[in-house]
Enzyme design. Structure first.
Site, PDB file in Angstrom:
ATOM      1  CE  LYS A  80      -4.392   1.168   0.251  1.00 40.69           C
ATOM      2  NZ  LYS A  80      -5.551   0.480  -0.303  1.00 40.69           N
ATOM      3  N   GLY A 177     -25.371   3.347   1.294  1.00 39.51           N
ATOM      4  CA  GLY A 177     -24.424   3.903   0.323  1.00 39.51           C
ATOM      5  C   GLY A 177     -24.741   3.441  -1.082  1.00 39.51           C
ATOM      6  N   GLY A 179     -23.317   4.440  -4.014  1.00 41.87           N
ATOM      7  CA  GLY A 179     -22.297   4.971  -4.906  1.00 41.87           C
ATOM      8  C   GLY A 179     -22.053   4.001  -6.042  1.00 41.87           C
ATOM      9  CB  VAL A 181     -19.764  -0.738  -4.733  1.00 38.59           C
ATOM     10  CG1 VAL A 181     -20.102  -2.181  -4.363  1.00 38.59           C
ATOM     11  CG2 VAL A 181     -18.303  -0.639  -5.142  1.00 38.59           C
TER      12      VAL A 181
END
Ligand code: NAI
Length: 348
Positions: A80, A177, A179, A181
């Site tokens: 990451k 949510g 969004g 997805v």
């Protein structure tokens, strides 16, 4: 500040700090494990309160990526990157190019992509100077669609475990949510006969879900309490707190949001109340799974035998079932079992 003294340090193989005074770039790349292949992991661009916070985030998130790629059966490791600073203030072409130059120095052991604070366009800008990026239009396309597909497979494993069925006809799901997805998930579930309850802070998204899917609307702060079969957090992480875990009425929680459990205690409460939790990084792996084709085009990677994308996404179902089985046998919570299996798969 040292990786070795951080509480998040977990024998990370490599941690690199980058500074480019001219563009203001300060970045950290943490490579947790390359036991299964080159590390993959997004770049998060964020105004952390301190350098320690930035380092801790890179260390913590890269470890999670090792488990995620391993549990998703990918021939890849975990890494990451974080860029420290306010993207709205300091992000520039010069900074992204300086970052790309640094990625080139790391070379073939790390491949990065989009995360919080970075757009697909930013990744394209980095690509102008570095081949070690992925997850853009040149690959399998929009990761959110694949994440939603993968989530459907995970939800089927949850349905089997909790309700002894794997079809969505009449199943009640609450999606927090709507969004990239969440909206796609809603469309797929609606098409398969599910009944939806939704919440989003974006009124336009909510209106769309009501108009197209006939969804029932709840306030965002109330949706975890919805009287449904499965609660699916698809907004921000950290939503499962001890308090919200005590209030959930669904029989299971499975959603795309990263780091859903705000604390171990929240997971304990879910388990004590008999609510099945599907570990987030297992059910939301569709996006990273879809990056595999592109991963093989990165310098230093050789294409290996891999089944087609849809088959790879479908494996989320079997992996989750395996985690639930082992949890039952060993008497551990699914999130603990997933971590144990992730460690085993990377040889730790
Ligand atoms: P997005 O930014 O497109 O959608 C997030 C949605 O949540 C937005 O509609 C936003 O208005 C809504 N939202 C924000 N705060 C809210 C609140 N308090 N209550 C209700 N709704 C709220 O993000 P995307 O791509 O759909 O991702 C959703 C989650 O899944 C994120 O946690 C992300 O990290 C995770 N994820 C996404 C993947 C992907 O491929 N896009 C892959 C793996 C995880």
């Amino acid at each position: 500040m040292s990786p070795w003294t951080s509480a998040e340090f977990d024998a990370h193989e490599q941690v690199c700090h980058f500074t480019d005074k001219r563009s203001g770039l300060q970045a950290i790349v943490a490579i947790h494990s390359t036991a299964r292949g080159a590390a993959v992991g997004g770049t998060r661009f964020k105004a952390y309160p301190s350098a320690e916070h930035a380092l801790d985030d890179a260390l913590r998130l890269s470890r999670a990526m090792s488990y995620k790629t391993a549990l998703a059966d990918m021939p890849a490791g975990g890494g990451k990157a974080v860029i420290w600073g306010d993207p709205a203030r300091i992000k520039s072409k010069a900074l992204l190019h300086a970052y790309g130059d640094f990625l080139n120095r790391i070379g073939t052991v790390f491949v990065t992509g989009q995360d919080v604070g970075m757009t697909a366009a930013d990744i394209e800008t980095i690509r102008e100077v570095s081949p070690f990026v992925g997850g853009t239009a040149t690959g399998a396309g929009d990761t959110a669609i694949h994440t939603a597909d993968g989530l459907i497979h995970g939800l089927k494993a949850v349905l089997e475990r909790k309700f002894g069925r794997s079809d969505f006809d009449g199943v009640r799901l609450a999606i927090q949510g709507l969004g990239a997805v969440g909206m796609d998930l809603a469309a797929k579930l609606h098409a398969q006969g599910a009944r939806l309850v939704v919440a989003d802070i974006d009124d336009a998204a909510v209106r769309k879900a009501v108009g197209i899917f006939g969804a029932i609307v709840l306030k965002s702060e109330d949706i975890h309490r919805a009287e449904v079969d499965i609660f699916s957090p698809c907004a921000l992480g950290g939503g499962l707190t001890p308090q919200s875990a005590a209030e959930i009425r669904a029989a299971a929680v499975a959603g795309s949001a990263n780091n859903q459990l705000a604390s171990a205690e929240a997971g304990e409460i879910l388990a004590r109340r008999g609510i099945l939790y599907a570990p987030d990084y297992v059910v939301n792996a569709g996006g990273v799974i879809s990056s595999l084709e592109e991963y093989f085009t990165i310098p230093g990677r050789q294409a290996s035998e891999a089944p087609p994308l849809q088959q790879r996404l479908a494996r989320i179902h079997a992996r989750l079932a395996e985690i639930f089985d082992r949890s039952e046998i060993e008497g551990t919570r699914p999130e603990i079992t997933a971590e144990t299996m992730g460690k085993e798969l990377i040889g730790r």
